[in-house]
Design an enzyme around this catalytic site. Structure first.
Site, PDB file in Angstrom:
ATOM      1  N   HIS A 128      20.192 -32.991  32.779  1.00 33.71           N
ATOM      2  CA  HIS A 128      20.994 -32.443  34.095  1.00 33.71           C
ATOM      3  C   HIS A 128      21.139 -31.081  33.762  1.00 33.71           C
ATOM      4  O   HIS A 128      20.985 -30.525  32.575  1.00 33.71           O
ATOM      5  CB  HIS A 128      22.097 -33.298  34.424  1.00 33.71           C
ATOM      6  CG  HIS A 128      23.406 -33.224  33.541  1.00 33.71           C
ATOM      7  ND1 HIS A 128      24.590 -32.885  33.975  1.00 33.71           N
ATOM      8  CD2 HIS A 128      23.331 -33.849  32.512  1.00 33.71           C
ATOM      9  CE1 HIS A 128      25.387 -32.964  32.874  1.00 33.71           C
ATOM     10  NE2 HIS A 128      24.830 -33.484  31.951  1.00 33.71           N
ATOM     11  N   GLY A 129      22.269 -30.358  34.587  1.00 37.43           N
ATOM     12  CA  GLY A 129      22.363 -28.961  34.611  1.00 37.43           C
ATOM     13  C   GLY A 129      23.010 -28.626  33.028  1.00 37.43           C
ATOM     14  O   GLY A 129      22.726 -27.590  32.547  1.00 37.43           O
TER      15      GLY A 129
END
Lengths: 133, 165
Positions: B14-15
Site C-alpha cells: 500500500h501507499g
C-alpha cells in the site's frame, strides 16, 4: 437509485460527502468510509458489507459506484478485492467534489456505464489552473 | 538477494510501502510472502497492479519466498520484503533468510488484539512471533514511514504486554 461509497484515507471522504450534502441537500445512498486504523482484511470486509447491504426499494438493479482518493493504496486494493468482477459495481479513483456533485445530479438519468464515464470526465475537468501564474 | 527492508504490515502492498519506503530505499523488487494471496491469481493481479512502474513485484508463498531470498542466483536484486504478520516473518527468518532488522510497520486493531503502539495491535500469537524473532537475533523496530519515529521493541515490552515466552 445508484448507490455510491467514497473510500479514503483519514476523513477526506466524510467531509466530501458532508460538503456535497451542504450544496445539494440531504442525499440518499451516499456513504463515506475511512481506512483509518484498519487492516486490509477489515477494509475489504467493510466494503463487502456495504456492497451487500440492501438496495433502495425503487431500484430494479443494485448498481454501485465506489470512489477512491488514491490509486494504489489500501483502499483501492480492498475495493477491487471486495468487488471482484461484479458487473454491477464500478470503481474509480481520484475522487473530488466536482465528481460527487456531478454523480448525484446525474445518477437517475441514463445508462450506468455512461454515468461512470461522465463522473470521471467531470473530475478531470475540475482540475485546472484557475489563476496566478 | 539483499533485503533493504523487511517489513511486517497487515495492509501489505500500500501507499506507505510503494510511495513512502520505496521512494526512500529504491528497491528493485517488492516481495510479498503470503500463502493465501500467492494461491489466488485474482489477488496476485490486484496487489501487483498497485506497484509503481520501475519496481518488479513477486507474490510467493512463505516457503517459496524464503527459497528465492537465499538463492545465490538472485543476489544482485535489492528487495523490499513484506509479510502481513509477525508469524510469517519469523518463519522466513527460521528458514534462514538474511535479515538483521525487522520493521514493524502496521498491525491494525481486530478483535482480541491489544494496543502495543498506536499502529501496532497484537495478540498472543503475534507476541510469540516477536519473541522468536528476537531469539533468532533479529532487531525489531516499529516505524510506519521513513522519517517517522522509531520504537525499538524488545523482550521487556513483550513482557509488559503480559506475555512471557
Amino acid at each position: 437509485m445508484i448507490r455510491a461509497l467514497v473510500i479514503t484515507h483519514g476523513d477526506i471522504g466524510r467531509e466530501l460527502v458532508r460538503v456535497t450534502e451542504m450544496i445539494l441537500g440531504p442525499t440518499e445512498g451516499l456513504t463515506a468510509m475511512s481506512n483509518m486504523g484498519k487492516s486490509a482484511i477489515d477494509i475489504t470486509a467493510e466494503i463487502k458489507k456495504w456492497l451487500e447491504s440492501s438496495p433502495a426499494a425503487d431500484s430494479e438493479r443494485d448498481q454501485k459506484l465506489i470512489l477512491l482518493d488514491d490509486y494504489g493504496g489500501s483502499c483501492a486494493t480492498s475495493a477491487q478485492l471486495a468487488c471482484g468482477q461484479d458487473p454491477e459495481t464500478a470503481v474509480i479513483s481520484g475522487v473530488n467534489l466536482a465528481m460527487l456533485l456531478g454523480f448525484v445530479t446525474w445518477r437517475d438519468t441514463g445508462d450506468f456505464s455512461d454515468l461512470v464515464a461522465k463522473t470521471v470526465q467531470k473530475g478531470r475537468e475540475a482540475i485546472v489552473q484557475v489563476g496566478g501564474r | 538477494m539483499p533485503v533493504v527492508l523487511a517489513r511486517i504490515d497487515d495492509r501489505l502492498i500500500h501507499g506507505q510501502v510503494t510511495v513512502g519506503w520505496s521512494e526512500q530505499l529504491q528497491p528493485d523488487r517488492i516481495l510479498l510472502a503470503n500463502n493465501a494471496i500467492a494461491a489466488d491469481p485474482w489477488q496476485i493481479k490486484v496487489y501487483s497492479s498497485t506497484v509503481p512502474p520501475g519496481i518488479r513485484v513477486s507474490i510467493l508463498s512463505v516457503a517459496k519466498a524464503a527459497a528465492c531470498l537465499v538463492d545465490p542466483e538472485n543476489s544482485s536484486e535489492r528487495v523490499l520484503l513484506l509479510t502481513g504478520s509477525p508469524e510469517e516473518m519469523a518463519e522466513l527468518v527460521r528458514i534462514g533468510i538474511p535479515v538483521g532488522e525487522v520493521n514493524v510497520g502496521g498491525l491494525h486493531f481486530s478483535a482480541g488484539k491489544k494496543e502495543m503502539l498506536s499502529f501496532v495491535y497484537v495478540d498472543r500469537q503475534d507476541l510469540r512471533a516477536f519473541a522468536r524473532l528476537l531469539e533468532m537475533g533479529a532487531h525489531l523496530s516499529a516505524q510506519q514511514v521513513p522519517g517517522g519515529r522509531e520504537h525499538p521493541l524488545d523482550q521487556a515490552q513483550i513482557q509488559q504486554m503480559g506475555e512471557n515466552f
